[in-house]
Write a protein that holds these residues in place. Structure first.
Motif, short mmCIF file in Angstrom:
data_model
loop_
_atom_site.label_atom_id
_atom_site.label_comp_id
_atom_site.label_asym_id
_atom_site.label_seq_id
_atom_site.Cartn_x
_atom_site.Cartn_y
_atom_site.Cartn_z
N GLU A 97 9.37 3.23 13.67
CA GLU A 97 8.49 4.28 14.18
C GLU A 97 9.28 5.40 14.84
O GLU A 97 8.93 6.57 14.72
N SER A 98 10.36 5.06 15.51
CA SER A 98 11.17 6.08 16.20
C SER A 98 11.78 7.07 15.20
O SER A 98 11.85 8.27 15.47
N VAL A 99 12.21 6.59 14.05
CA VAL A 99 12.76 7.48 13.01
C VAL A 99 11.64 8.34 12.43
O VAL A 99 11.80 9.55 12.26
N TYR A 100 10.51 7.72 12.14
CA TYR A 100 9.35 8.44 11.62
C TYR A 100 8.97 9.58 12.56
O TYR A 100 8.76 10.71 12.13
N THR A 101 8.92 9.29 13.84
CA THR A 101 8.55 10.29 14.84
C THR A 101 9.61 11.39 14.94
O THR A 101 9.27 12.57 15.05
N ALA A 102 10.88 11.02 14.86
CA ALA A 102 11.96 12.00 14.96
C ALA A 102 11.95 12.98 13.79
O ALA A 102 12.41 14.12 13.92
N LEU A 103 11.40 12.58 12.66
CA LEU A 103 11.36 13.44 11.48
C LEU A 103 10.20 14.44 11.50
O LEU A 103 10.12 15.31 10.64
N ASN A 104 9.33 14.33 12.48
CA ASN A 104 8.18 15.22 12.59
C ASN A 104 8.66 16.68 12.65
O ASN A 104 9.49 17.03 13.47
N GLY A 105 8.13 17.49 11.75
CA GLY A 105 8.51 18.90 11.71
C GLY A 105 9.69 19.19 10.83
O GLY A 105 9.97 20.36 10.53
N PHE A 106 10.41 18.17 10.37
CA PHE A 106 11.58 18.38 9.51
C PHE A 106 11.34 17.87 8.10
O PHE A 106 12.05 18.25 7.17
N VAL A 107 10.37 17.00 7.93
CA VAL A 107 10.05 16.41 6.63
C VAL A 107 8.55 16.58 6.42
O VAL A 107 7.76 16.42 7.35
N ALA A 108 8.16 16.88 5.19
CA ALA A 108 6.74 17.09 4.88
C ALA A 108 5.93 15.82 5.17
O ALA A 108 6.41 14.71 4.99
N GLU A 109 4.72 16.04 5.62
CA GLU A 109 3.79 14.93 5.88
C GLU A 109 2.99 14.69 4.62
O GLU A 109 2.36 15.60 4.09
N ALA A 110 3.04 13.47 4.10
CA ALA A 110 2.26 13.12 2.92
C ALA A 110 0.79 13.07 3.29
O ALA A 110 0.44 12.78 4.43
N THR A 111 -0.05 13.37 2.33
CA THR A 111 -1.48 13.36 2.59
C THR A 111 -2.14 12.12 2.03
O THR A 111 -1.66 11.51 1.15
N GLU A 146 0.81 -1.21 0.00
CA GLU A 146 0.00 0.00 0.00
C GLU A 146 0.85 1.27 0.00
O GLU A 146 0.35 2.35 -0.33
N ALA A 147 2.11 1.16 0.37
CA ALA A 147 2.99 2.34 0.43
C ALA A 147 3.13 2.99 -0.94
O ALA A 147 3.10 4.22 -1.06
N SER A 148 3.28 2.21 -1.98
CA SER A 148 3.40 2.75 -3.33
C SER A 148 2.15 3.54 -3.71
O SER A 148 2.24 4.64 -4.26
N ASN A 149 0.98 2.99 -3.40
CA ASN A 149 -0.28 3.68 -3.69
C ASN A 149 -0.38 4.98 -2.90
O ASN A 149 -0.85 6.00 -3.42
N ALA A 150 0.04 4.96 -1.64
CA ALA A 150 -0.03 6.15 -0.79
C ALA A 150 0.87 7.26 -1.33
O ALA A 150 0.48 8.43 -1.36
N LEU A 151 2.07 6.91 -1.77
CA LEU A 151 2.99 7.92 -2.29
C LEU A 151 2.49 8.47 -3.63
O LEU A 151 2.58 9.67 -3.88
N THR A 152 1.93 7.63 -4.46
CA THR A 152 1.35 8.09 -5.73
C THR A 152 0.18 9.03 -5.48
O THR A 152 0.04 10.06 -6.14
N LYS A 153 -0.65 8.71 -4.50
CA LYS A 153 -1.79 9.57 -4.15
C LYS A 153 -1.28 10.94 -3.68
O LYS A 153 -1.85 11.97 -4.02
N ASN A 173 -1.99 14.67 -5.51
CA ASN A 173 -2.69 15.73 -4.79
C ASN A 173 -1.76 16.78 -4.18
O ASN A 173 -2.20 17.57 -3.35
N TRP A 174 -0.50 16.80 -4.56
CA TRP A 174 0.49 17.64 -3.90
C TRP A 174 0.12 19.12 -3.92
O TRP A 174 0.29 19.84 -2.95
N TYR A 175 -0.39 19.62 -5.05
CA TYR A 175 -0.80 21.02 -5.16
C TYR A 175 -2.30 21.16 -5.37
O TYR A 175 -2.76 22.13 -5.95
N GLY A 176 -3.06 20.20 -4.92
CA GLY A 176 -4.51 20.23 -5.13
C GLY A 176 -4.86 19.35 -6.32
O GLY A 176 -4.26 18.32 -6.54
N ASP A 177 -5.81 19.79 -7.12
CA ASP A 177 -6.22 19.01 -8.28
C ASP A 177 -5.22 19.20 -9.43
O ASP A 177 -4.90 20.32 -9.80
#
Length: 88
Positions: free
Chosen positions: A74-88, A31-38, A42-46
């Motif tokens: 999970e610890s790396v993911y959490t440490a990146l909060n605020g430094f790397v964009a959150e995918a939608t 599902e990760a590939s689908n999530a990144l493609t999504k 949607n990065w700049y809207g439609d």
């Protein structure tokens, strides 16, 4: 079970090309590939048009496409909060 990932979006804006790091979660590696493609879609809207793996925005001036991704603890993911964009 939630899996944690870091990935890249490739962006081309005129003569400039760069990678945008993003973090995201998915139910599985499949599902990760689908999530990144999504996220790219949607990065700049439609998006205005699609050509291959590239989604165009702003009247075709900006192209965004999903790049690679890697599962991280999970610890790396959490440490990146605020430094790397959150995918939608």
């Amino acid at each position: 079970m939630t899996h944690y990932f870091i990935g890249q979006l490739g962006e081309r804006n005129g003569d400039y090309e760069y990678k945008v790091p993003v973090r995201f979660t998915a139910a599985s590696e499949k599902e990760a590939s689908n999530a990144l493609t999504k996220t790219a879609r949607n990065w700049y809207g439609d998006y205005s048009q699609k050509d291959g793996d590239c989604y165009y925005f702003h009247s075709g001036e900006v192209c965004v496409q999903a790049g690679g991704y890697k599962e991280v603890p999970e610890s790396v993911y959490t440490a990146l909060n605020g430094f790397v964009a959150e995918a939608t």
